[in-house]
Design a protein around this motif. Sequence first.
Motif, PDB file in Angstrom:
ATOM      1  N   TRP A 227       5.844  -3.816   2.545  1.00  0.00           N
ATOM      2  CA  TRP A 227       6.736  -2.925   1.811  1.00  0.00           C
ATOM      3  C   TRP A 227       7.957  -2.573   2.657  1.00  0.00           C
ATOM      4  CZ3 TRP A 227       6.026   0.505  -2.722  1.00  0.00           C
ATOM      5  CH2 TRP A 227       5.028   0.049  -3.570  1.00  0.00           C
ATOM      6  N   ILE A 228       7.731  -2.311   3.927  1.00  0.00           N
ATOM      7  CA  ILE A 228       8.829  -1.868   4.789  1.00  0.00           C
ATOM      8  C   ILE A 228       8.525  -2.185   6.249  1.00  0.00           C
ATOM      9  CG2 ILE A 228       7.884   0.462   5.143  1.00  0.00           C
ATOM     10  CD1 ILE A 228      10.800   1.489   4.948  1.00  0.00           C
TER      11      ILE A 228
ATOM     12  N   MET B 197       9.286   2.693  -7.321  1.00  0.00           N
ATOM     13  CA  MET B 197      10.404   2.242  -6.481  1.00  0.00           C
ATOM     14  C   MET B 197      11.215   3.418  -5.948  1.00  0.00           C
ATOM     15  SD  MET B 197      12.081  -1.225  -8.049  1.00  0.00           S
ATOM     16  CE  MET B 197      12.985  -1.487  -6.508  1.00  0.00           C
TER      17      MET B 197
ATOM     18  N   LEU C 163      11.339  -4.931  -8.457  1.00  0.00           N
ATOM     19  CA  LEU C 163      12.554  -5.121  -9.245  1.00  0.00           C
ATOM     20  C   LEU C 163      12.371  -6.292 -10.208  1.00  0.00           C
ATOM     21  CD1 LEU C 163      15.290  -3.676  -9.312  1.00  0.00           C
ATOM     22  CD2 LEU C 163      16.169  -5.443  -7.771  1.00  0.00           C
ATOM     23  N   LEU C 164      11.727  -7.345  -9.737  1.00  0.00           N
ATOM     24  CA  LEU C 164      11.435  -8.501 -10.593  1.00  0.00           C
ATOM     25  C   LEU C 164      10.491  -8.114 -11.723  1.00  0.00           C
ATOM     26  CD1 LEU C 164      11.607 -11.511 -11.218  1.00  0.00           C
ATOM     27  CD2 LEU C 164       9.828 -11.909  -9.487  1.00  0.00           C
TER      28      LEU C 164
ATOM     29  N   VAL D 152       1.964  -6.610  -5.254  1.00  0.00           N
ATOM     30  CA  VAL D 152       2.601  -5.424  -4.675  1.00  0.00           C
ATOM     31  C   VAL D 152       1.554  -4.482  -4.078  1.00  0.00           C
ATOM     32  CG1 VAL D 152       3.844  -3.301  -5.269  1.00  0.00           C
ATOM     33  CG2 VAL D 152       4.685  -5.506  -6.074  1.00  0.00           C
TER      34      VAL D 152
ATOM     35  N   TYR E 275       9.544  -7.796   1.051  1.00  0.00           N
ATOM     36  CA  TYR E 275       9.420  -8.456  -0.257  1.00  0.00           C
ATOM     37  C   TYR E 275       8.457  -7.725  -1.193  1.00  0.00           C
ATOM     38  CZ  TYR E 275       4.972 -10.556   1.290  1.00  0.00           C
ATOM     39  OH  TYR E 275       3.679 -10.757   1.719  1.00  0.00           O
ATOM     40  N   SER E 276       7.432  -7.059  -0.632  1.00  0.00           N
ATOM     41  CA  SER E 276       6.485  -6.344  -1.488  1.00  0.00           C
ATOM     42  C   SER E 276       7.184  -5.250  -2.292  1.00  0.00           C
ATOM     43  CB  SER E 276       5.365  -5.719  -0.641  1.00  0.00           C
ATOM     44  OG  SER E 276       4.654  -6.701   0.067  1.00  0.00           O
ATOM     45  N   TYR E 277       8.213  -4.655  -1.691  1.00  0.00           N
ATOM     46  CA  TYR E 277       8.968  -3.606  -2.380  1.00  0.00           C
ATOM     47  C   TYR E 277       9.911  -4.217  -3.422  1.00  0.00           C
ATOM     48  CZ  TYR E 277      12.216   0.261  -3.147  1.00  0.00           C
ATOM     49  OH  TYR E 277      13.003   1.237  -3.729  1.00  0.00           O
ATOM     50  N   TRP E 278      10.633  -5.262  -3.034  1.00  0.00           N
ATOM     51  CA  TRP E 278      11.649  -5.823  -3.944  1.00  0.00           C
ATOM     52  C   TRP E 278      11.040  -6.594  -5.098  1.00  0.00           C
ATOM     53  CZ3 TRP E 278      15.814  -3.345  -3.597  1.00  0.00           C
ATOM     54  CH2 TRP E 278      16.299  -2.895  -2.372  1.00  0.00           C
ATOM     55  N   ILE E 279       9.776  -6.998  -4.971  1.00  0.00           N
ATOM     56  CA  ILE E 279       9.096  -7.646  -6.100  1.00  0.00           C
ATOM     57  C   ILE E 279       9.059  -6.718  -7.308  1.00  0.00           C
ATOM     58  CG2 ILE E 279       6.781  -8.318  -6.908  1.00  0.00           C
ATOM     59  CD1 ILE E 279       6.371  -9.781  -4.303  1.00  0.00           C
TER      60      ILE E 279
ATOM     61  N   TYR F 131      13.440  -2.794   3.941  1.00  0.00           N
ATOM     62  CA  TYR F 131      12.433  -2.960   2.899  1.00  0.00           C
ATOM     63  C   TYR F 131      12.076  -4.436   2.744  1.00  0.00           C
ATOM     64  CZ  TYR F 131      13.261   1.897   1.802  1.00  0.00           C
ATOM     65  OH  TYR F 131      13.352   3.269   1.892  1.00  0.00           O
TER      66      TYR F 131
END
Length: 226
Positions: free
Chosen positions: A33-34, A143, A185-186, A27, A179-183, A177
Motif C-alpha cells: 500500500w505504501i 482511498m 482507482l482501477l 488489495v 500498487y496495492s493502493y492505486w489498484i 503509495y
Amino acid sequence: MPSRKKTSMFASAFLTCVCSFVLICVVLATQHWISSEVDFSGTNSTTTVSLTYGLFSGTCDQFSSGLLVPEKNFQVAAILNNVTAKSTVTATIVILVLSLLVSLLSSGFTCTNAVSNPYQTFLGPIGVYTWNSLCGIFVLIAMILFPVNIEENGLSVELARGCFPALRTHIKSKHMYGYSYWIMLLIIFLNIASIIIIYFYDHARYSKKKEQERPIENAPKDVILF
C-alpha cells in the motif's frame, strides 16, 4: 430467454464485476500500500526507518550511523498503539470487505440477467446500478481514509516506533503509495464501466419500447386506411 444483445451486454458487465471482485481481494491481501522513510533524531546522528506495509502486515528496517538493522516483518494491529490510527485501519478494512460483498452481489445480478429475464425490477439494471455505485463509493472512501490516516494520525511514524521502540524525536517522513493502493482507482473505473455498459443497454431497450408504443396517428397513412 434473454436476447443475444442483452446476454452480451450483461456478460460484459459481469466480467468487469468479477475483475473488480478479484482486485479487491488483491488489495486486501497484499502489503504494498505504501513505502515510507521516517527520520528520527538520535544522540549524535539521524536514524531512518524504512517501512513497506498494507492493512494487515508489513516489513521494516533501520539505518543509523552507517549500520543497517536487518529487515523484519510485523503485524500492523499488533504493534500499533495509537487508538485513532488503529480504528481508522479497522474502518478501512471493514469498508473494503463491504465493497467485496457488494461486488459479489453485483456479479450475481449481472450473471442472472445474462442468462435469464428476472421479473423483479430490482434484479434488473436498477440492481446493477445500485451495487456497482455502492462498491465504487466504498472503495473511494477507503482511498480517502488511508492517506488521512498517514498524514493526520501519523500511521507510518507509529508503526516505526512499534518496530523500534528506542526511537526518539520524529523529524520528517517521506511516503510513496504502492500498487496495492492505486489498484483501487482501477476498481472504481471498472464499476463505472459496468454502470455505463448497462446504461447503454437500458437506454436502447427503452428507446425500442417507445418506438413500439407510438400512437397510431404517427403510423403511415396506407396502414391506417388498411
